[in-house]
Scaffold this active site. Structure first.
Site, mmCIF file in Angstrom:
data_model
loop_
_atom_site.group_PDB
_atom_site.id
_atom_site.type_symbol
_atom_site.label_atom_id
_atom_site.label_comp_id
_atom_site.label_asym_id
_atom_site.label_seq_id
_atom_site.Cartn_x
_atom_site.Cartn_y
_atom_site.Cartn_z
ATOM 1 N N GLY C 148 0.838 -1.185 0.000
ATOM 2 C CA GLY C 148 0.000 0.000 0.000
ATOM 3 C C GLY C 148 0.879 1.243 0.000
ATOM 4 N N CYS C 149 0.395 2.314 -0.633
ATOM 5 C CA CYS C 149 1.237 3.513 -0.716
ATOM 6 C C CYS C 149 1.388 4.180 0.647
ATOM 7 C CB CYS C 149 0.700 4.487 -1.763
ATOM 8 S SG CYS C 149 -1.042 4.901 -1.571
ATOM 9 N N ASN C 150 0.322 4.200 1.427
ATOM 10 C CA ASN C 150 0.430 4.734 2.784
ATOM 11 C C ASN C 150 1.298 3.817 3.640
ATOM 12 O OD1 ASN C 150 -1.446 6.793 2.157
ATOM 13 N ND2 ASN C 150 -3.156 5.423 2.629
ATOM 14 N N THR C 153 4.956 4.421 3.060
ATOM 15 C CA THR C 153 5.445 5.656 3.669
ATOM 16 C C THR C 153 5.690 5.475 5.167
ATOM 17 O OG1 THR C 153 3.955 6.741 2.083
ATOM 18 C CG2 THR C 153 5.080 8.142 3.671
#
Lengths: 342, 342, 342, 342
Positions: C148-150, C153
């Protein structure tokens, strides 16, 4: 005395803008709000920015008792509007915000909207709602047809010039820049933030935009001959506001004087000093229209720039201004708020 | 009866916002506007969005006859404000929008603002302008100190919780997202559209932001002990609005009930149903503050989200609300406009 | 030698971003592009920004001859991905960008995604695609699950800290700010420009966001015990970029040193000098992740801020980085472009 | 073999864009970067988005040893550029991005820029840098003058039409929409995010914009007679991109065919199918220019819409394209990156 208001199509942007404006109007009370697919919902759940208001629950149109309504705003989609309005009580005062009653000629309607009109008699009865130019007719009307937002902007720049005969009628060009709220709450890819922000494009170019029907009708009527303008709208990454850059052939000083004189007594139409040009930022959220004129290095050419907020002066503000006239109220009631900047 | 108003520092955003709000206020008249470098200019040339108003020309402060003024808004830069206010007539009612009179303790002022205070006596006299919590003091005050816009947002989320003892005072975290108008009309590279739009960053992180001085003063006073919160502001590509995400340790339901009860009678503070969280879009241009509460999957933790418009409820709207109290007017006069959406 | 690439789901943003990146990759050729509803269309008609490329026409998945494909990117919606991938040839190298193979435990998958997994065996086989931490496994894998992109991060900010034991595992808080392209090309009202621009709000707050499943899995694995973080994402009016503000309890200098040491040899992960904090503007369009650390005035607390481009390092760039490893190519091939600013 | 590059004025947007492009160019090495007021700083501190690159420290121009430089990009402000360039070694290849060498006639320069030219001989020597139309001259030039970004956009739309004689030369109108990065990193109120975002306005209207000097020079040269166009630029709330809507009188099909034929062999100039119009979103961050043509409902009128990225094809990309020619490299080297969308 309070007048009782119904708003049909309250789940769209123009419906919500009407609620915003009426919220501080001293003489109007919102009695009924309709929204077909969202019937049963609270307005605060559809538009949380209206949470602080005590509003009726959204209902279907046929749940409204129109005998308890003094004036009805109709903010429904094009084509639906004529169906609904033709069934409303014939005594009800109506301000329609759709395109359905803007064109008086059924053939023109069919040409631009691709289908026959379903309420031709009412189409004839409707008064075109560009307030400053149809004020007397509106005062005694029952049904007022709100103008297109682009159509209003172009007309404010051009009507006095055509009427005064100070420009070449065969070479009028409107290059228009429009914010995205004019497209409504439609779910289209090109209206997504990811696709719209940070860029621009022209659309309906080359004489295809439906608001040309209004330009044709009105400009030809004023001129007493057929007038056909060029018109290219562009979609901009901004929410509210239209800027029309209008290119005409005529004496710039005369163009400026003609507009300044025509609008000298108008509350909402402000002509700037010659050479100053307006910004959409300076009218956002308000009912004002700013107009500037400048010349060109080529003699005999002038540029007129007009700006207004498509949701306010371009639709819901205009509608309220017309409703005030229909109800015998002060024309500016509920409309004197200043723009919001920054 | 109309009260005569002066606005010092009318060429900044908070000054212009005051003009916007007062424009539709029934009981106030703008009698004088000052702007040091822009003295002699018309307000319409500094802020064309106010073009429709009939306003006095901008002057220097010493050109104003304060004997003709009933109340003075002071929207000057920090440090300048205390210099100017200390020289104004001692009988003049003043609402200051700068940081100069927010901190009651001169040592705290010096710690956060890096210089000694030049008007220590007035600093003591000033009432902290968070209206809903200092209403009685403001009514009988002469000088009201407007709060920081971030400080207001955080306090609306937290004051009732600290007062009620329902959260852990040693573990409060405020992660704040702020629009750019809070930085004023400053000419800085990072405030340019080209640099700010389309991105975000944290600033003054790690306990450096000056509004911490207000949090420390107010939260410690309420708690009766020293309270120190964590606070990280972020700059967002939006013009108006602050969203504070406040992380607390306490029972979420109790947190929600405490806030809902505390603000039940407040016109401008709206607590949403449990689990619903607010958006800055829903308060832009208005004096409303929306507050939401939700729990976390980890028991005993709650998230409180508060939003307000930094230029309205966070500064100029608050200032007008306080001015209404100082003048014995209806507290909400001129402040009931709905937010502007979209 | 050129490797032949297929991209399934090429009509979405991550599919288009893969095409953008591969366009300048020296060793890859796009052989097939699928898009279910848009099969038959040219890519230039779906994404005119790719007009300059000579690309295959969009087809349905079952029209692709996978015997002619060396590696397949799967940019399909969640749930669809597992259906499609389970039917692909078992020898095909696959990089999946959906959520379907991120969670190794079928029970966790069902908990977060609300349905049983349809390809449990492949779920076990898949390697978690956070390149810098699974490099060796990826090199010898057949199926890589993009993160997932979140989740990416947050993990870049936290993994080395958890591994090194320098922070309190029971008090980790991730307040995240995300651009809108992460939501894909979905037609939802709140993703419209008119509704999203100019404001912000929190969503999936309180422990509901699905990327928590990845945090739980990975952080618990590293720590050797259950770790549960708090996580609140916010939607911002920007297209690309994620900024995670991560609040931890630990010594700030040690936190900084741990991250700097962990990423010293990494091409794409840049740790800023202590006290400097990153901006999403500085990584947009690139595969870089910038990380900053600062302390707080409260001793023993640190703030870590990580930024990356959700479409590049957060999904398609990561996918290409992993594909390079799967194919035995230089890990950074096609990924060294600088960010685009302003 | 690597060519050694100096960039003068590296602290502005066009300087930074040059660094971005050269970063992935196979044959160029940045040897020197100058910035007057920021001399001594690291480029990563002026533009953190370039943090990942190993770049020379910023110096003052006179600290550069030009004997070690093969080609110098000059991205200095107008007027400064001619001063600096006139003192550089006469053997150095130079690509200037300022306005200083665009106009061949000293009288025209003085008319548009308000002062006499300080390097008249070099002004004559300079080749106008619109690559596709001056390719041969550029290959053998020493000094190339980059075009104005607006001027490039308008010329790509019009040059082939004027050359082919298919439009009325006395009625050409360019309505241009420009992103804000074209204004550079200037600290002006109207370039602040708070003032620019969400709105639009025209500027330098009526024949005042300096790029008219380029239109006059080039169009008159092509036509063999004086040609004067109307030109109104508008500032839009977007960072990159120019869209020129060009209104001409001529046969639309012929207009389209003329442009399509003229650009058939050009790598970066893409003429869309008749009736399709381009968007700035589809060229952002790239060196491509998209051009569309449509007719109007009024016979004999055509609309040409051209879009390009002002920082890339409009300035730094063009500069690199020209530098490639000057150095005998592949013209497209370092310029084949795809646009960034969304």
């Amino acid at each position: 005395m309070t007048h009782r208001i119904a708003i049909l199509g309250a789940s769209g942007y123009t419906g919500a803008e009407l609620v915003r404006l009426i919220a501080t109007h001293p003489d109007l009370t919102i009695t009924a709000l309709s929204a077909d697919r969202k019937a049963g919902m609270a307005m605060a759940d559809v538009f949380p920015f209206l949470r602080h208001l005590d509003l009726p629950v959204l209902v279907k149109i046929d749940e409204i008792d129109f005998s308890q309504i003094d004036l009805c705003f109709c903010a429904l989609p094009h084509a639906t509007s004529q169906e609904v309005i033709s069934k409303l009580p014939k005594t009800l005062k109506i301000v329609d915000l759709s395109a359905d009653f803007r064109l008086r000629d059924p053939a023109e309607y069919q040409k631009w909207y691709g289908q026959p009109h379903a309420a031709v008699e009412m189409q004839k009865e409707a008064v075109y709602g560009l307030t400053e130019f149809y004020r007397d007719e509106i005062k005694s009307a029952r049904l007022v047809a709100g103008t297109g937002c682009n159509a209003a902007t172009g007309q404010y720049a051009l009507r006095p010039l055509i009427a005064a005969g100070v420009i070449d009628l065969d070479d009028i060009l409107i290059d228009l820049k429009a914010g995205v709220s004019g497209a409504g709450r439609s779910l289209k890819e090109n209206l997504l933030h990811a696709e719209l922000s940070g860029g621009t494009h022209a659309y309906s170019a080359g004489g295809k935009h439906r608001h040309l029907g209004e330009f044709d009708q009105e400009f030809s009527k004023i001129a007493g001959r057929e007038v056909r303008v060029q018109f290219t709208p562009h979609l901009l990454p901004m929410n509210r506001g239209i800027l029309a850059t209008v290119y005409v052939k005529g004496d710039p000083a005369q163009v400026h004087q003609t507009l300044a004189a025509a609008y000298a007594g108008e509350c909402f139409l402000k002509v700037l000093p010659f050479g100053a040009l307006p910004s959409t930022r300076d009218i956002a959220g308000s009912n004002y229209c700013h107009i500037g004129v400048t010349g060109d290095r080529i003699a005999g050419r002038a540029v007129v720039v007009a700006v207004l907020d498509n949701l306010t002066k371009g639709s819901s503000g205009q509608a309220l201004q017309n409703a005030n006239l229909l109800l015998g109220l002060e024309e500016t009631a509920g409309l004197m708020m200043a723009p919001v900047f920054p």
